[in-house]
Design an enzyme around this catalytic site. Sequence first.
Site, PDB file in Angstrom:
ATOM      1  N   GLY A  23     -70.840  41.592  24.583  1.00 32.78           N
ATOM      2  CA  GLY A  23     -71.164  42.728  23.727  1.00 32.78           C
ATOM      3  C   GLY A  23     -70.441  42.672  22.402  1.00 32.78           C
ATOM      4  O   GLY A  23     -69.603  41.793  22.172  1.00 32.78           O
ATOM      5  N   VAL A  24     -70.741  43.631  21.541  1.00 37.43           N
ATOM      6  CA  VAL A  24     -70.153  43.629  20.206  1.00 37.43           C
ATOM      7  C   VAL A  24     -68.651  43.916  20.248  1.00 37.43           C
ATOM      8  O   VAL A  24     -67.881  43.344  19.470  1.00 37.43           O
ATOM      9  CB  VAL A  24     -70.881  44.639  19.282  1.00 37.43           C
ATOM     10  CG1 VAL A  24     -70.722  46.065  19.777  1.00 37.43           C
ATOM     11  CG2 VAL A  24     -70.390  44.511  17.845  1.00 37.43           C
TER      12      VAL A  24
ATOM     13  N   LEU B 119     -66.649  36.531  32.837  1.00 36.79           N
ATOM     14  CA  LEU B 119     -66.866  36.519  34.278  1.00 36.79           C
ATOM     15  C   LEU B 119     -68.332  36.846  34.549  1.00 36.79           C
ATOM     16  O   LEU B 119     -68.812  37.897  34.144  1.00 36.79           O
ATOM     17  CB  LEU B 119     -65.974  37.545  34.974  1.00 36.79           C
ATOM     18  CG  LEU B 119     -64.458  37.395  34.781  1.00 36.79           C
ATOM     19  CD1 LEU B 119     -63.734  38.476  35.573  1.00 36.79           C
ATOM     20  CD2 LEU B 119     -63.979  36.009  35.203  1.00 36.79           C
TER      21      LEU B 119
ATOM     22  N   CYS C 213     -64.115  48.285  39.134  1.00 38.02           N
ATOM     23  CA  CYS C 213     -64.249  46.967  38.508  1.00 38.02           C
ATOM     24  C   CYS C 213     -63.023  46.655  37.656  1.00 38.02           C
ATOM     25  O   CYS C 213     -62.459  45.560  37.733  1.00 38.02           O
ATOM     26  CB  CYS C 213     -65.515  46.925  37.661  1.00 38.02           C
ATOM     27  SG  CYS C 213     -65.828  45.327  36.872  1.00 38.02           S
TER      28      CYS C 213
ATOM     29  N   GLY D 216     -62.071  44.773  24.945  1.00 36.51           N
ATOM     30  CA  GLY D 216     -62.762  45.614  23.973  1.00 36.51           C
ATOM     31  C   GLY D 216     -62.801  47.082  24.351  1.00 36.51           C
ATOM     32  O   GLY D 216     -63.609  47.838  23.811  1.00 36.51           O
TER      33      GLY D 216
ATOM     34  N   CYS E 216     -73.388  48.701  35.081  1.00 31.18           N
ATOM     35  CA  CYS E 216     -74.101  47.510  34.623  1.00 31.18           C
ATOM     36  C   CYS E 216     -75.085  46.968  35.647  1.00 31.18           C
ATOM     37  O   CYS E 216     -76.094  46.373  35.271  1.00 31.18           O
ATOM     38  CB  CYS E 216     -73.092  46.430  34.235  1.00 31.18           C
ATOM     39  SG  CYS E 216     -72.013  45.893  35.591  1.00 31.18           S
TER      40      CYS E 216
END
Length: 369
Positions: free
Chosen positions: A23-24, A45, A113, A137, A209
């Site tokens: 992602g950004v 991962l 997670c 991030g 996700c």
Amino acid sequence: MHTDFQLDRPASEARIVVAMSGGVDSSVVAALAAKTGAEVIGITLQLYDHGEATRRTGSCCAGQDIRDARAVAERLGIAHYVFDYESRFRESVIDEFADEYMAGRTPIPCIRCNQGVKFTDLLTMARDLGADCLATGHYVRRVVGEQGAELHRAADPARDQSYFLFATTQEQLDYLRFPLGGMPKSDVREIAKDLGLIVAAKPDSQDICFVPDGDYAKIVKKVRPEAGEGGEIVTREGEVLGEHKGLIHFTVGQRRGLEIGGQPEPLYVVKLEPETRRVIVGPKRALAVGAARIVDVNWLGEDYVGEMTAKVRSLAKPVPARFDGETLTFDAPEYGVAPGQAAVLYKGDRVMGGGWIAETMAAEAALAA
């Protein structure tokens, strides 16, 4: 564009491992780390790889996201490695997610997670690589106080992710870095755009996700086929109002989907009974909680005792509360509190600790106790 990674030696002599999801946010962290002059290694991962989720815009750690992370690493000229953690993720996150729903609780897999695969396995990997730190991030701030590293809310309240990181231990916090915690998202995207990163306009990842379309029940039934067994919808007094198609379709505080009309006032799910497969409903006032028992507490606030605020849902506002190490007591009745959720405690912007809600006490009962 200089970012302080709070290193103990010159950046030119340091090694930074960056958790890259594709992602950004994590891509910009990798770019900021590279700008310091440190040796940077990106690690991704692979957490799952099943069908639609790998192609969906806004997923993470699978399919296209891995390719995006690799492309960013190539653009930045840094090393990049991908490790297959699909089995570990399924066992520690997806299976537990299904089991929690079947037990009538409201799971938060993102915390599990972070608690396991990301901040345990990945951190160990970074240490094995001889890194000075592991950077991610996440939108939180790591502030060095008199007694060491502290976890604080992000500067941008709309992006703050501290609720999901309450289980971070002190040892992990000493090693982790969160360079985006002081930035608004708009600045992060602008940096990505200026650097020509292909993810600059990529949509944010979804909250969960591995749920491709928001249908939690479908995922639970796929993992635990027996989860679709139905039962009765009853009032708190035991009056049967209807039937349901499985507890996995309901959470405490839910109003829609009950499909029982003709009632004098709106009804909400106030309790789930997995042993009888009953959904218990009641008026909104029945959702008022005065206190909750907290288990598996992770405490980051040293020996602090005093005024605090508590957050019991990711989108809820922190409210005044008191905590004695086991029982969280709200100053005013709180709504939508359910077993399985996390309770995170703050002193101002600092995360003092948190734990998991094991059971709740109705506001009336709490006042009488």
